[in-house]
Every structure is written in structure tokens, then in C-alpha cells.
Design a protein around this motif. Sequence first.
Motif, PDB file in Angstrom:
ATOM      1  N   ASP A 100      -5.635 -12.467  -9.360  1.00 47.26           N
ATOM      2  CA  ASP A 100      -5.558 -12.524 -10.822  1.00 47.26           C
ATOM      3  C   ASP A 100      -4.100 -12.480 -11.229  1.00 47.26           C
ATOM      4  OD1 ASP A 100      -5.754 -11.844 -13.699  1.00 47.26           O
ATOM      5  OD2 ASP A 100      -7.855 -11.440 -13.246  1.00 47.26           O
TER       6      ASP A 100
ATOM      7  N   ASP B 101      -9.854 -14.620 -10.824  1.00 48.41           N
ATOM      8  CA  ASP B 101      -9.788 -15.164 -12.171  1.00 48.41           C
ATOM      9  C   ASP B 101      -9.906 -16.681 -12.069  1.00 48.41           C
ATOM     10  OD1 ASP B 101      -9.399 -15.430 -14.901  1.00 48.41           O
ATOM     11  OD2 ASP B 101      -7.284 -14.879 -14.853  1.00 48.41           O
ATOM     12  N   ILE B 102     -10.409 -17.299 -13.113  1.00 46.47           N
ATOM     13  CA  ILE B 102     -10.502 -18.764 -13.114  1.00 46.47           C
ATOM     14  C   ILE B 102      -9.238 -19.382 -13.688  1.00 46.47           C
ATOM     15  CG2 ILE B 102     -11.710 -20.719 -14.147  1.00 46.47           C
ATOM     16  CD1 ILE B 102     -14.221 -19.555 -13.276  1.00 46.47           C
ATOM     17  N   GLN B 103      -8.789 -18.882 -14.821  1.00 46.25           N
ATOM     18  CA  GLN B 103      -7.611 -19.442 -15.507  1.00 46.25           C
ATOM     19  C   GLN B 103      -6.356 -18.710 -15.040  1.00 46.25           C
ATOM     20  OE1 GLN B 103      -7.679 -22.012 -17.625  1.00 46.25           O
ATOM     21  NE2 GLN B 103      -9.885 -22.174 -17.767  1.00 46.25           N
ATOM     22  N   MET B 104      -5.548 -19.411 -14.244  1.00 43.35           N
ATOM     23  CA  MET B 104      -4.272 -18.845 -13.794  1.00 43.35           C
ATOM     24  C   MET B 104      -3.233 -19.955 -13.787  1.00 43.35           C
ATOM     25  SD  MET B 104      -5.396 -16.450 -10.543  1.00 43.35           S
ATOM     26  CE  MET B 104      -6.362 -17.717  -9.710  1.00 43.35           C
TER      27      MET B 104
ATOM     28  N   THR C 281      -5.710 -22.984 -10.143  1.00 43.27           N
ATOM     29  CA  THR C 281      -6.774 -22.215 -10.780  1.00 43.27           C
ATOM     30  C   THR C 281      -7.693 -21.624  -9.720  1.00 43.27           C
ATOM     31  OG1 THR C 281      -8.372 -24.047 -10.904  1.00 43.27           O
ATOM     32  CG2 THR C 281      -6.772 -23.835 -12.732  1.00 43.27           C
TER      33      THR C 281
ATOM     34  N   THR D 166     -13.638 -14.404 -15.875  1.00 43.09           N
ATOM     35  CA  THR D 166     -12.886 -15.224 -16.808  1.00 43.09           C
ATOM     36  C   THR D 166     -13.010 -14.707 -18.229  1.00 43.09           C
ATOM     37  OG1 THR D 166     -12.508 -17.475 -17.618  1.00 43.09           O
ATOM     38  CG2 THR D 166     -14.799 -16.862 -17.173  1.00 43.09           C
TER      39      THR D 166
ATOM     40  N   PHE E  89     -12.532 -16.924 -20.553  1.00 43.16           N
ATOM     41  CA  PHE E  89     -12.860 -18.172 -21.225  1.00 43.16           C
ATOM     42  C   PHE E  89     -14.068 -18.834 -20.565  1.00 43.16           C
ATOM     43  CE2 PHE E  89      -8.271 -17.413 -21.280  1.00 43.16           C
ATOM     44  CZ  PHE E  89      -8.063 -17.274 -22.644  1.00 43.16           C
TER      45      PHE E  89
ATOM     46  N   THR F 217     -17.786 -24.739 -16.451  1.00 45.14           N
ATOM     47  CA  THR F 217     -17.049 -23.980 -15.439  1.00 45.14           C
ATOM     48  C   THR F 217     -18.003 -23.172 -14.577  1.00 45.14           C
ATOM     49  OG1 THR F 217     -15.132 -23.865 -16.893  1.00 45.14           O
ATOM     50  CG2 THR F 217     -15.199 -22.304 -15.075  1.00 45.14           C
TER      51      THR F 217
END
Length: 126
Positions: free
Chosen positions: A11, A55-58, A62, A83, A85, A90
Motif C-alpha cells: 500500500d 491496495d488497488i490504486q497506487m 497498480t 480500495t 474507490f 475492478t
Amino acid sequence: MVTAPFVSIVDDDESVRLATASLIRSLGWSAQVYASADAFLRSNACVSTACVVCDIQMPGMTGLEMQAQLIANGMRLPIIFVTAFPSDATRRRASENGARYFLHKPIDAAEFTRCLQSILGSGETR
């Protein structure tokens, strides 16, 4: 000497990494933290990781791209995606590629614990 399996936390948010690692350690498991998907993949921790919390959004790679890279390398580790989001697309993509759980931030500690117990308690690591 063989290292005991542990949970890898990937993350970009340091406070999330540390809080997640603290929770995992309080449950009696070992945890290692990574600030990026690239850092995790470069670490060779995949060999002894029993479960990945990602985490998905990085920035950079990703979580979904990391999952694809693991699969391309022949590794299908149990993954718990988290996540802030969430989207159906997703979730579907993560699940189709074998993610075990998909949780929304902030994560519920009891639900997260159940997910970990389901994976680690069963001895499923691949």
C-alpha cells in the motif's frame, strides 16, 4: 533454513501499511510491508508470502497490474484487495484473476480478520 510464511502488505499509504501490519501481528501472524507493487515484486517475498493484502490504486504499478505480473510469473498467491474507490468492473477483474477478497477502505477489522483466517487458517498459500 526455511522462513515461516507471512502476510505481505502492499500500500502506498504508510499509515494504512502500519495499521494493517499491526492488526495482523496482533492476531499472531507475521507481516512485511511494501510501499509499492514494484518494491514487493523486487523483494522476492513471493516465495514465502502466504497472503498479499494490496491496495488497488497506487502510483506506478497498480494492484491489478501487480496481480497480473504475479500470474505471468506463475504465482497465484491469495490476494485481499482493498480500495477506497470500489467499482464493479475492478471487483470483477480482480476476482476473475483469482483475488480472494475485495474490501472497501476503511476496512472493517472483524471482516478483515475473517478473510485472513479463511486464507491462513486453511493453510492455502497458492
